[in-house]
Design a protein around this motif. Sequence first.
Motif, PDB file in Angstrom:
ATOM      1  N   LEU A 184       0.817  -1.207   0.000  1.00 15.69           N
ATOM      2  CA  LEU A 184       0.000   0.000   0.000  1.00 15.69           C
ATOM      3  C   LEU A 184       0.855   1.264   0.000  1.00 15.69           C
ATOM      4  O   LEU A 184       0.564   2.211  -0.743  1.00 15.69           O
ATOM      5  N   ASP A 185       1.908   1.294   0.812  1.00 15.52           N
ATOM      6  CA  ASP A 185       2.717   2.514   0.864  1.00 15.52           C
ATOM      7  C   ASP A 185       3.419   2.782  -0.469  1.00 15.52           C
ATOM      8  O   ASP A 185       3.558   3.931  -0.899  1.00 15.52           O
ATOM      9  N   ALA A 186       3.845   1.732  -1.161  1.00 17.79           N
ATOM     10  CA  ALA A 186       4.504   1.904  -2.454  1.00 17.79           C
ATOM     11  C   ALA A 186       3.518   2.400  -3.515  1.00 17.79           C
ATOM     12  O   ALA A 186       3.836   3.296  -4.314  1.00 17.79           O
ATOM     13  N   ILE A 187       2.322   1.831  -3.525  1.00  9.90           N
ATOM     14  CA  ILE A 187       1.312   2.228  -4.500  1.00  9.90           C
ATOM     15  C   ILE A 187       0.944   3.699  -4.318  1.00  9.90           C
ATOM     16  O   ILE A 187       0.941   4.487  -5.269  1.00  9.90           O
ATOM     17  N   LEU A 188       0.629   4.088  -3.090  1.00 11.26           N
ATOM     18  CA  LEU A 188       0.193   5.464  -2.850  1.00 11.26           C
ATOM     19  C   LEU A 188       1.310   6.466  -3.097  1.00 11.26           C
ATOM     20  O   LEU A 188       1.061   7.580  -3.563  1.00 11.26           O
ATOM     21  N   SER A 189       2.538   6.087  -2.791  1.00  9.85           N
ATOM     22  CA  SER A 189       3.672   6.961  -3.047  1.00  9.85           C
ATOM     23  C   SER A 189       3.777   7.274  -4.535  1.00  9.85           C
ATOM     24  O   SER A 189       4.004   8.425  -4.938  1.00  9.85           O
ATOM     25  N   ALA A 190       3.580   6.241  -5.366  1.00 12.58           N
ATOM     26  CA  ALA A 190       3.668   6.434  -6.816  1.00 12.58           C
ATOM     27  C   ALA A 190       2.467   7.206  -7.353  1.00 12.58           C
ATOM     28  O   ALA A 190       2.609   8.078  -8.213  1.00 12.58           O
ATOM     29  N   VAL A 191       1.286   6.900  -6.849  1.00 10.57           N
ATOM     30  CA  VAL A 191       0.071   7.537  -7.360  1.00 10.57           C
ATOM     31  C   VAL A 191       0.036   9.024  -7.028  1.00 10.57           C
ATOM     32  O   VAL A 191      -0.259   9.866  -7.891  1.00 10.57           O
ATOM     33  N   TYR A 192       0.351   9.366  -5.763  1.00 15.14           N
ATOM     34  CA  TYR A 192       0.225  10.758  -5.334  1.00 15.14           C
ATOM     35  C   TYR A 192       1.548  11.530  -5.409  1.00 15.14           C
ATOM     36  O   TYR A 192       1.591  12.705  -5.058  1.00 15.14           O
ATOM     37  N   ASN A 193       2.604  10.836  -5.857  1.00 16.81           N
ATOM     38  CA  ASN A 193       3.908  11.478  -6.008  1.00 16.81           C
ATOM     39  C   ASN A 193       4.398  12.086  -4.694  1.00 16.81           C
ATOM     40  O   ASN A 193       4.821  13.252  -4.634  1.00 16.81           O
ATOM     41  N   ILE A 194       4.322  11.305  -3.630  1.00 16.49           N
ATOM     42  CA  ILE A 194       4.833  11.709  -2.323  1.00 16.49           C
ATOM     43  C   ILE A 194       5.781  10.624  -1.812  1.00 16.49           C
ATOM     44  O   ILE A 194       5.790   9.512  -2.322  1.00 16.49           O
ATOM     45  N   SER A 195       6.577  10.951  -0.816  1.00 13.49           N
ATOM     46  CA  SER A 195       7.594  10.013  -0.335  1.00 13.49           C
ATOM     47  C   SER A 195       6.959   8.822   0.369  1.00 13.49           C
ATOM     48  O   SER A 195       5.840   8.908   0.892  1.00 13.49           O
ATOM     49  N   ARG A 196       7.686   7.706   0.398  1.00 13.91           N
ATOM     50  CA  ARG A 196       7.212   6.523   1.124  1.00 13.91           C
ATOM     51  C   ARG A 196       7.043   6.854   2.601  1.00 13.91           C
ATOM     52  O   ARG A 196       6.124   6.368   3.256  1.00 13.91           O
ATOM     53  N   GLN A 197       7.933   7.686   3.144  1.00 18.39           N
ATOM     54  CA  GLN A 197       7.853   8.058   4.557  1.00 18.39           C
ATOM     55  C   GLN A 197       6.539   8.789   4.849  1.00 18.39           C
ATOM     56  O   GLN A 197       5.864   8.501   5.839  1.00 18.39           O
TER      57      GLN A 197
END
Length: 258
Positions: A184-197
Amino acid sequence: MESIYQHFRPDEKEFIDQVLTWKQYVKDAYAPELTDFLDPRMQRIVNTVIGNHGAVSVRAFGGYRESERKRMLLFPDYFSPDEDDFHLALFEVHYPAKFVSFEHKHVLGSLMALGLKREKFGDILIGEGRIQFFVAAELSDFIQMEFRQIGKTPVTLTKMQLGEAIGQQQRWLEKQATVSSLRLDAILSAVYNISRQKTRALIEHGLVKVNWKTVEDPAFQCEEGDTFSARGYGRSRLIRVEGKTKKEKWRMVAGILK
C-alpha cells in the motif's frame, strides 16, 4: 467453497458467507433477494460469487447510470427485474445556498446521526448549489420526518423522481507507474507522487482507506480494482497490474479521480 475464499482477502470471508446465504435463499425460496447499498468492492464480490451461468442471476442499480454505491438484486431464472424492484428513493435537500456550502462529509454525517447504517444510503450528489441523496425506499417516511438539519443549518427535503438526479460523471485521470512492490505505501507513493515516509505516516495515522475501510498497515498487499482514499490527496484506483519489468518491478496503471 474454499476456492471462492481464495480469490479474496481473509477479512472478506464474513461478507462472502452472507452472499452465499443470499444465493441459497433465492434457490430455496425461488424468489428474489434485495441487498442494501454496496460499495464497488462488495459488488465485485457478489458478481464473482454468483457468477454468470448458474440458477441465480444478479443485477445492480444505484439510481442513475454512474452511481457508485448500488443495491443488488439476486433473482431466479423466471424473474425479470426492472428499476422499481430496487426500491430506491431520491431526495433533494433545500438549504440557504447563498449563505452556507456543504461537502459530502457534512451530508453523510447528518444522515448517519439519525442512527442508520451507511448501507441504507446510496450516493450523495452535490453540484451547482444542489444536494441530493439516494436512500432505501423503505426508509423514505423516516428520512422525511427526521432529517431536519445539516450541522446547525435547518434544511427541508423534497422527494424526486430517479430521472431527476444531478449528473455526476466521474473523470479518472490515468497514470502509469513502476513500483518495487504492491504494498500500500509503495502504491500510494507512486500515485500521489509523495515520499514513502509520508505515505507510511498517513497510513499509520488512520488517514487511508482501501475499499472504504481504514487500513493502518503500510505492507497491506493491493490488488487490481482496489480503490484508495488518502486524507488531503483524494481518491484513486489501481486499474491494472501489467506484470514485472526485467528489474523485477511491477508495472501498473492507476486512476486518480479529478
